[in-house]
Design an enzyme around this catalytic site. Structure first.
Site, PDB file in Angstrom:
ATOM      1  N   ASP A  47     -15.833  28.160 -12.788  1.00  0.00           N
ATOM      2  CA  ASP A  47     -15.851  27.676 -14.163  1.00  0.00           C
ATOM      3  C   ASP A  47     -14.805  26.584 -14.363  1.00  0.00           C
ATOM      4  O   ASP A  47     -13.952  26.666 -15.236  1.00  0.00           O
ATOM      5  CB  ASP A  47     -15.629  28.849 -15.132  1.00  0.00           C
ATOM      6  CG  ASP A  47     -16.629  29.973 -14.896  1.00  0.00           C
ATOM      7  OD1 ASP A  47     -17.639  30.020 -15.609  1.00  0.00           O
ATOM      8  OD2 ASP A  47     -16.421  30.789 -13.978  1.00  0.00           O
ATOM      9  N   ASP A  80     -20.601  27.317 -12.392  1.00  0.00           N
ATOM     10  CA  ASP A  80     -20.225  26.449 -13.497  1.00  0.00           C
ATOM     11  C   ASP A  80     -19.291  25.375 -12.955  1.00  0.00           C
ATOM     12  O   ASP A  80     -18.133  25.241 -13.353  1.00  0.00           O
ATOM     13  CB  ASP A  80     -19.607  27.232 -14.655  1.00  0.00           C
ATOM     14  CG  ASP A  80     -20.682  27.878 -15.535  1.00  0.00           C
ATOM     15  OD1 ASP A  80     -21.892  27.708 -15.244  1.00  0.00           O
ATOM     16  OD2 ASP A  80     -20.313  28.551 -16.520  1.00  0.00           O
ATOM     17  N   TYR A  83     -19.303  20.946 -16.260  1.00  0.00           N
ATOM     18  CA  TYR A  83     -19.581  21.178 -17.686  1.00  0.00           C
ATOM     19  C   TYR A  83     -19.941  19.867 -18.364  1.00  0.00           C
ATOM     20  O   TYR A  83     -19.578  18.802 -17.902  1.00  0.00           O
ATOM     21  CB  TYR A  83     -18.333  21.766 -18.362  1.00  0.00           C
ATOM     22  CG  TYR A  83     -18.102  23.215 -18.045  1.00  0.00           C
ATOM     23  CD1 TYR A  83     -18.757  24.214 -18.756  1.00  0.00           C
ATOM     24  CD2 TYR A  83     -17.238  23.590 -17.029  1.00  0.00           C
ATOM     25  CE1 TYR A  83     -18.548  25.552 -18.473  1.00  0.00           C
ATOM     26  CE2 TYR A  83     -17.026  24.923 -16.728  1.00  0.00           C
ATOM     27  CZ  TYR A  83     -17.678  25.903 -17.455  1.00  0.00           C
ATOM     28  OH  TYR A  83     -17.483  27.222 -17.173  1.00  0.00           O
ATOM     29  N   ASN A 118     -24.708  29.037 -14.901  1.00  0.00           N
ATOM     30  CA  ASN A 118     -25.697  28.741 -15.941  1.00  0.00           C
ATOM     31  C   ASN A 118     -25.535  27.322 -16.488  1.00  0.00           C
ATOM     32  O   ASN A 118     -26.518  26.656 -16.819  1.00  0.00           O
ATOM     33  CB  ASN A 118     -25.626  29.773 -17.066  1.00  0.00           C
ATOM     34  CG  ASN A 118     -24.234  29.932 -17.648  1.00  0.00           C
ATOM     35  OD1 ASN A 118     -23.303  30.317 -16.932  1.00  0.00           O
ATOM     36  ND2 ASN A 118     -24.071  29.659 -18.929  1.00  0.00           N
ATOM     37  N   HIS A 212     -22.561  34.195  -9.687  1.00  0.00           N
ATOM     38  CA  HIS A 212     -21.884  33.648 -10.870  1.00  0.00           C
ATOM     39  C   HIS A 212     -21.660  34.699 -11.947  1.00  0.00           C
ATOM     40  O   HIS A 212     -20.569  34.785 -12.514  1.00  0.00           O
ATOM     41  CB  HIS A 212     -22.695  32.484 -11.454  1.00  0.00           C
ATOM     42  CG  HIS A 212     -22.065  31.890 -12.689  1.00  0.00           C
ATOM     43  ND1 HIS A 212     -20.835  31.264 -12.650  1.00  0.00           N
ATOM     44  CD2 HIS A 212     -22.472  31.857 -13.999  1.00  0.00           C
ATOM     45  CE1 HIS A 212     -20.516  30.850 -13.868  1.00  0.00           C
ATOM     46  NE2 HIS A 212     -21.490  31.206 -14.712  1.00  0.00           N
ATOM     47  N   HIS A 221     -18.681  37.836 -22.081  1.00  0.00           N
ATOM     48  CA  HIS A 221     -20.112  37.851 -21.781  1.00  0.00           C
ATOM     49  C   HIS A 221     -20.643  39.256 -21.529  1.00  0.00           C
ATOM     50  O   HIS A 221     -21.843  39.502 -21.680  1.00  0.00           O
ATOM     51  CB  HIS A 221     -20.411  36.971 -20.568  1.00  0.00           C
ATOM     52  CG  HIS A 221     -20.230  35.508 -20.827  1.00  0.00           C
ATOM     53  ND1 HIS A 221     -20.957  34.833 -21.777  1.00  0.00           N
ATOM     54  CD2 HIS A 221     -19.398  34.596 -20.264  1.00  0.00           C
ATOM     55  CE1 HIS A 221     -20.590  33.553 -21.779  1.00  0.00           C
ATOM     56  NE2 HIS A 221     -19.647  33.390 -20.886  1.00  0.00           N
ATOM     57  N   HIS A 247     -18.164  33.214 -14.472  1.00  0.00           N
ATOM     58  CA  HIS A 247     -18.873  33.333 -15.747  1.00  0.00           C
ATOM     59  C   HIS A 247     -17.927  33.685 -16.887  1.00  0.00           C
ATOM     60  O   HIS A 247     -17.807  32.920 -17.838  1.00  0.00           O
ATOM     61  CB  HIS A 247     -20.024  34.323 -15.653  1.00  0.00           C
ATOM     62  CG  HIS A 247     -21.021  34.199 -16.762  1.00  0.00           C
ATOM     63  ND1 HIS A 247     -21.501  32.991 -17.208  1.00  0.00           N
ATOM     64  CD2 HIS A 247     -21.647  35.153 -17.527  1.00  0.00           C
ATOM     65  CE1 HIS A 247     -22.365  33.178 -18.184  1.00  0.00           C
ATOM     66  NE2 HIS A 247     -22.462  34.475 -18.406  1.00  0.00           N
ATOM     67  N   ASP A 248     -17.262  34.830 -16.838  1.00  0.00           N
ATOM     68  CA  ASP A 248     -16.221  35.105 -17.815  1.00  0.00           C
ATOM     69  C   ASP A 248     -14.981  34.306 -17.424  1.00  0.00           C
ATOM     70  O   ASP A 248     -14.549  34.354 -16.265  1.00  0.00           O
ATOM     71  CB  ASP A 248     -15.901  36.602 -17.875  1.00  0.00           C
ATOM     72  CG  ASP A 248     -16.880  37.362 -18.758  1.00  0.00           C
ATOM     73  OD1 ASP A 248     -17.162  36.871 -19.872  1.00  0.00           O
ATOM     74  OD2 ASP A 248     -17.364  38.419 -18.338  1.00  0.00           O
ATOM     75  N   HIS A 249     -14.405  33.591 -18.401  1.00  0.00           N
ATOM     76  CA  HIS A 249     -13.303  32.673 -18.118  1.00  0.00           C
ATOM     77  C   HIS A 249     -11.990  33.442 -18.102  1.00  0.00           C
ATOM     78  O   HIS A 249     -11.140  33.300 -18.989  1.00  0.00           O
ATOM     79  CB  HIS A 249     -13.282  31.552 -19.154  1.00  0.00           C
ATOM     80  CG  HIS A 249     -14.500  30.686 -19.109  1.00  0.00           C
ATOM     81  ND1 HIS A 249     -14.649  29.552 -19.864  1.00  0.00           N
ATOM     82  CD2 HIS A 249     -15.634  30.784 -18.370  1.00  0.00           C
ATOM     83  CE1 HIS A 249     -15.821  28.978 -19.612  1.00  0.00           C
ATOM     84  NE2 HIS A 249     -16.447  29.738 -18.712  1.00  0.00           N
TER      85      HIS A 249
END
Length: 327
Positions: A47, A80, A83, A118, A212, A221, A247-249
């Protein structure tokens, strides 16, 4: 480039592009073992792709310092990568602005193995998978799903995006590039079949699955139920040691002794969501709602993993023993 370095790079590319396996339809690669004791050191980040913003550059700087200390072999990206909407094409300057111009420390001039997130699917997926990017920056290697072998370890990289139902059914706030994925049910069925077969036949000492989306997470999430239903049984059946995701930051470690450990390294740039969902404190070893990354040091009998914040401070460290499975 010095002759010795050029030889090692050439050998790596020969391994990557010409070695095939017969265990499944998943593309199989090998990363050369270079240390005399056979150990492996890697960094994991996710991410991240924000052109240096939201502390991406600071995280990259600390990755370089730790990478030098550990003499890392390669870097794993858990998705990710760019962005907000992936890459527009093979010539998108975001590739250099978010990758080549950010991870410049000498220790990070190693192979990067990446899966898609995603946000990557909101752009031109084929661009991220293209060999054109590898020609621009030799470090870049991204595929939907593949197997990476290195010494006593096998990494099973899994494209988790097609599993998520809401990307197909919820109001179309975003457009996803589902080329070469549809029909979705067949794609998922084939992937699970190939993955199950490959892990079952693996003779590696350590087996790690990389994706991810989270399977166990206290992040904003939440758990990805589709993975709990379809992927988690495979991890349990074959006693996979680690599931590594983004995925979760945040930075996160959830696990129970003797079972698969769930490691989240999604702090490559924008973080501080301010949300922590309830989770059993006996399982939740670490939850850090901020930027950072993770390292793994792997030997035949032990895996050490360490989490670092944006300043390089150690937040959490733990280990998994193949003999005792004790922390």
């Amino acid at each position: 480039m010095k002759m010795g370095v050029w030889f090692n790079v050439s050998l790596m590319f020969l391994c990557i592009f010409f070695i095939t396996g017969s265990l499944s339809k998943l593309e199989r690669l090998k990363h050369p073992v270079t240390k005399s004791d056979g150990s492996l050191s890697i960094l994991v980040v996710g991410d991240w792709g924000r052109k240096g913003q939201f502390n991406q550059s600071r995280v990259a700087h600390q990755m370089g310092i730790v990478g030098e200390q550990l003499d890392i072999d390669f870097v794993v990206s858990v998705g990710d990568n760019f962005y907000d909407d992936g890459l527009k094409g093979e010539t998108d300057p975001s590739f250099e602005a978010s990758f080549s111009h950010i991870y410049t420390h000498p220790s990070l001039q190693k192979q990067w193995y990446a899966v898609l997130g995603n946000h990557d699917y909101r752009g031109n997926v084929e661009a991220q998978l293209s060999h054109v990017l590898t020609q621009k920056d030799w470090r870049w290697f991204c595929r939907r799903s593949f197997i990476l072998s290195s010494g006593m370890v096998e990494f099973f990289f899994v494209d988790t995006n097609p599993f998520v139902e809401k990307y197909f059914t919820e109001p179309k706030d975003h457009t996803y590039d589902w080329r070469n994925v549809l029909p979705r049910d067949r794609y998922i069925s084939n992937l699970l079949h190939d993955l199950d077969r490959a892990i079952k036949k693996s003779r590696a000492t350590w087996k790690f699955v990389v994706g991810h989306h989270g399977i166990k997470t206290a992040g904003e999430h939440g758990v990805t139920q589709e993975l709990v239903d379809q992927l988690l049984p495979i991890l349990k059946e074959h006693k996979v040691d680690l599931y590594i995701n983004g995925h979760d930051h945040c930075l996160q470690h959830i696990g129970t002794k003797g079972e698969t450990q769930f490691l989240t390294s999604g702090g490559g740039s924008k973080a501080w969501r301010g949300t922590v969902l309830p989770w059993d404190p006996k399982e939740l070893k670490l939850y850090y709602d901020g930027q950072g990354f993770m390292s793994l040091h792997i030997t035949r009998s032990k895996v050490n993993f360490i989490y670092y914040d944006v300043s390089g401070n150690v937040l959490h460290q733990s280990s998994l023993s193949k003999r005792s499975h004790l922390f």
